[in-house]
Design a protein around this motif. Sequence first.
Motif, mmCIF file in Angstrom:
data_model
loop_
_atom_site.group_PDB
_atom_site.id
_atom_site.type_symbol
_atom_site.label_atom_id
_atom_site.label_comp_id
_atom_site.label_asym_id
_atom_site.label_seq_id
_atom_site.Cartn_x
_atom_site.Cartn_y
_atom_site.Cartn_z
ATOM 1 N N ALA A 1 0.798 -1.224 0.000
ATOM 2 C CA ALA A 1 0.000 0.000 0.000
ATOM 3 C C ALA A 1 0.832 1.275 0.000
ATOM 4 O O ALA A 1 0.352 2.328 -0.402
ATOM 5 C CB ALA A 1 -0.917 0.012 1.219
ATOM 6 N N GLU A 2 2.083 1.187 0.455
ATOM 7 C CA GLU A 2 2.878 2.404 0.598
ATOM 8 C C GLU A 2 4.349 2.105 0.332
ATOM 9 O O GLU A 2 4.883 1.101 0.796
ATOM 10 C CB GLU A 2 2.697 2.931 2.021
ATOM 11 C CG GLU A 2 3.412 4.219 2.322
ATOM 12 C CD GLU A 2 3.077 4.706 3.718
ATOM 13 O OE1 GLU A 2 2.704 5.886 3.825
ATOM 14 O OE2 GLU A 2 3.177 3.928 4.691
ATOM 15 N N TRP A 3 4.970 3.019 -0.409
ATOM 16 C CA TRP A 3 6.402 2.938 -0.666
ATOM 17 C C TRP A 3 7.113 3.631 0.488
ATOM 18 O O TRP A 3 6.906 4.828 0.728
ATOM 19 C CB TRP A 3 6.744 3.596 -1.991
ATOM 20 C CG TRP A 3 8.203 3.587 -2.314
ATOM 21 C CD1 TRP A 3 9.048 4.650 -2.276
ATOM 22 C CD2 TRP A 3 8.992 2.466 -2.726
ATOM 23 N NE1 TRP A 3 10.311 4.264 -2.631
ATOM 24 C CE2 TRP A 3 10.300 2.921 -2.915
ATOM 25 C CE3 TRP A 3 8.717 1.115 -2.936
ATOM 26 C CZ2 TRP A 3 11.342 2.084 -3.308
ATOM 27 C CZ3 TRP A 3 9.734 0.287 -3.333
ATOM 28 C CH2 TRP A 3 11.035 0.769 -3.524
ATOM 29 N N LEU A 4 7.910 2.891 1.223
ATOM 30 C CA LEU A 4 8.595 3.431 2.392
ATOM 31 C C LEU A 4 10.100 3.435 2.114
ATOM 32 O O LEU A 4 10.823 2.512 2.503
ATOM 33 C CB LEU A 4 8.243 2.597 3.627
ATOM 34 C CG LEU A 4 8.579 3.187 4.985
ATOM 35 C CD1 LEU A 4 7.899 4.535 5.196
ATOM 36 C CD2 LEU A 4 8.164 2.230 6.088
ATOM 37 N N TYR A 5 10.539 4.449 1.390
ATOM 38 C CA TYR A 5 11.941 4.727 1.073
ATOM 39 C C TYR A 5 12.594 3.732 0.124
ATOM 40 O O TYR A 5 13.084 4.113 -0.910
ATOM 41 C CB TYR A 5 12.780 4.902 2.347
ATOM 42 C CG TYR A 5 12.225 5.981 3.222
ATOM 43 C CD1 TYR A 5 12.338 7.319 2.851
ATOM 44 C CD2 TYR A 5 11.530 5.687 4.378
ATOM 45 C CE1 TYR A 5 11.789 8.330 3.624
ATOM 46 C CE2 TYR A 5 10.977 6.692 5.159
ATOM 47 C CZ TYR A 5 11.118 8.007 4.781
ATOM 48 O OH TYR A 5 10.579 8.996 5.533
ATOM 49 N N ASP A 6 12.600 2.436 0.480
ATOM 50 C CA ASP A 6 13.263 1.461 -0.387
ATOM 51 C C ASP A 6 12.491 0.145 -0.478
ATOM 52 O O ASP A 6 12.988 -0.837 -0.991
ATOM 53 C CB ASP A 6 14.692 1.188 0.104
ATOM 54 C CG ASP A 6 14.727 0.616 1.516
ATOM 55 O OD1 ASP A 6 13.662 0.485 2.155
ATOM 56 O OD2 ASP A 6 15.835 0.286 1.982
ATOM 57 N N HIS A 7 11.266 0.146 0.054
ATOM 58 C CA HIS A 7 10.451 -1.069 0.009
ATOM 59 C C HIS A 7 8.979 -0.709 0.210
ATOM 60 O O HIS A 7 8.659 0.379 0.683
ATOM 61 C CB HIS A 7 10.898 -2.065 1.087
ATOM 62 C CG HIS A 7 10.679 -1.569 2.486
ATOM 63 N ND1 HIS A 7 11.451 -0.597 3.073
ATOM 64 C CD2 HIS A 7 9.755 -1.921 3.412
ATOM 65 C CE1 HIS A 7 11.020 -0.354 4.304
ATOM 66 N NE2 HIS A 7 9.991 -1.141 4.529
ATOM 67 N N TYR A 8 8.126 -1.630 -0.190
ATOM 68 C CA TYR A 8 6.698 -1.459 0.046
ATOM 69 C C TYR A 8 6.319 -2.045 1.397
ATOM 70 O O TYR A 8 6.922 -3.021 1.853
ATOM 71 C CB TYR A 8 5.876 -2.172 -1.038
ATOM 72 C CG TYR A 8 5.837 -1.429 -2.343
ATOM 73 C CD1 TYR A 8 4.978 -0.349 -2.516
ATOM 74 C CD2 TYR A 8 6.665 -1.794 -3.395
ATOM 75 C CE1 TYR A 8 4.947 0.351 -3.709
ATOM 76 C CE2 TYR A 8 6.636 -1.106 -4.590
ATOM 77 C CZ TYR A 8 5.769 -0.029 -4.745
ATOM 78 O OH TYR A 8 5.736 0.657 -5.913
ATOM 79 N N VAL A 9 5.307 -1.443 2.023
ATOM 80 C CA VAL A 9 4.738 -2.003 3.242
ATOM 81 C C VAL A 9 3.240 -2.202 3.035
ATOM 82 O O VAL A 9 2.592 -1.441 2.307
ATOM 83 C CB VAL A 9 4.981 -1.119 4.492
ATOM 84 C CG1 VAL A 9 6.454 -1.072 4.847
ATOM 85 C CG2 VAL A 9 4.423 0.283 4.306
ATOM 86 N N ASN A 10 2.726 -3.247 3.649
ATOM 87 C CA ASN A 10 1.286 -3.488 3.647
ATOM 88 C C ASN A 10 0.640 -2.577 4.673
ATOM 89 O O ASN A 10 1.255 -2.249 5.690
ATOM 90 C CB ASN A 10 0.984 -4.942 4.019
ATOM 91 C CG ASN A 10 1.555 -5.929 3.029
ATOM 92 O OD1 ASN A 10 1.815 -5.601 1.879
ATOM 93 N ND2 ASN A 10 1.748 -7.160 3.478
ATOM 94 N N HIS A 11 -0.598 -2.198 4.423
ATOM 95 C CA HIS A 11 -1.370 -1.423 5.390
ATOM 96 C C HIS A 11 -2.494 -2.281 5.948
ATOM 97 O O HIS A 11 -3.192 -2.956 5.187
ATOM 98 C CB HIS A 11 -1.987 -0.185 4.747
ATOM 99 C CG HIS A 11 -1.079 0.974 4.689
ATOM 100 N ND1 HIS A 11 -1.498 2.222 4.280
ATOM 101 C CD2 HIS A 11 0.231 1.118 4.995
ATOM 102 C CE1 HIS A 11 -0.471 3.067 4.325
ATOM 103 N NE2 HIS A 11 0.575 2.419 4.755
ATOM 104 N N VAL A 12 -2.672 -2.220 7.254
ATOM 105 C CA VAL A 12 -3.823 -2.831 7.900
ATOM 106 C C VAL A 12 -4.866 -1.725 8.040
ATOM 107 O O VAL A 12 -4.558 -0.622 8.496
ATOM 108 C CB VAL A 12 -3.455 -3.420 9.271
ATOM 109 C CG1 VAL A 12 -4.680 -4.032 9.946
ATOM 110 C CG2 VAL A 12 -2.361 -4.469 9.114
ATOM 111 N N VAL A 13 -6.083 -2.027 7.618
ATOM 112 C CA VAL A 13 -7.174 -1.050 7.648
ATOM 113 C C VAL A 13 -8.089 -1.378 8.826
ATOM 114 O O VAL A 13 -8.548 -2.512 8.978
ATOM 115 C CB VAL A 13 -7.993 -1.081 6.336
ATOM 116 C CG1 VAL A 13 -9.129 -0.059 6.387
ATOM 117 C CG2 VAL A 13 -7.089 -0.823 5.137
ATOM 118 N N TYR A 14 -8.322 -0.361 9.655
ATOM 119 C CA TYR A 14 -9.231 -0.475 10.786
ATOM 120 C C TYR A 14 -10.404 0.469 10.557
ATOM 121 O O TYR A 14 -10.219 1.564 10.015
ATOM 122 C CB TYR A 14 -8.534 -0.055 12.087
ATOM 123 C CG TYR A 14 -7.403 -0.963 12.485
ATOM 124 C CD1 TYR A 14 -7.633 -2.077 13.281
ATOM 125 C CD2 TYR A 14 -6.096 -0.702 12.080
ATOM 126 C CE1 TYR A 14 -6.591 -2.910 13.664
ATOM 127 C CE2 TYR A 14 -5.054 -1.530 12.455
ATOM 128 C CZ TYR A 14 -5.304 -2.629 13.236
ATOM 129 O OH TYR A 14 -4.282 -3.459 13.615
#
Length: 181
Positions: free
Chosen positions: A157-170
Amino acid sequence: MIIKIKPNLYLRTITLEDANVVFELTDKSRSYLREWLPWLDFTKEFADTSAYIEGCIKGQEAQTSLSFVIVFHDEIVGIAGFNTINPSNKIAAIGYWLSEGAQGHGIMTNTVKALLQYAFVVLQLNKVEIRAAEGNAKSRAIPERLGFTMEGTIRAAEWLYDHYVNHVVYGMLASEWQEKK
């Protein structure tokens, strides 16, 4: 606008006069915040923070967002608010960050509680969402502590400098919030 939370804690609508303090706080907390916030490398000088605040003010005027400084013991310690407000669907997304030195006082839990109250009572919204990186345990603890429902995970869900991270939706619905009150 001011939202009082506790005698020593309140939210105040962000203004351009806050730019210097917010930039200094960001700069001091840079390495700490950088672990989970992708915008630190784009906030290198005072003008970057000023531009961010100008965007916040435009969002407030358009009623599509609403950003506050978090004031604890008369000092700005972070930012919180509604990153997006969708009046048609009556949904808002809460975002927040807190300086490292202000951690551990229940500030963010109380801040999000106050934002929920504002969302459901004043804005008359039906749903509030919080999205957090899957590995960001501190950020995820807030909606979990407040009884949000985990609705799913958005992969990459998001590019964090040098990798993607998944987002947990609440998510929390107005009816659920009313029951928990």
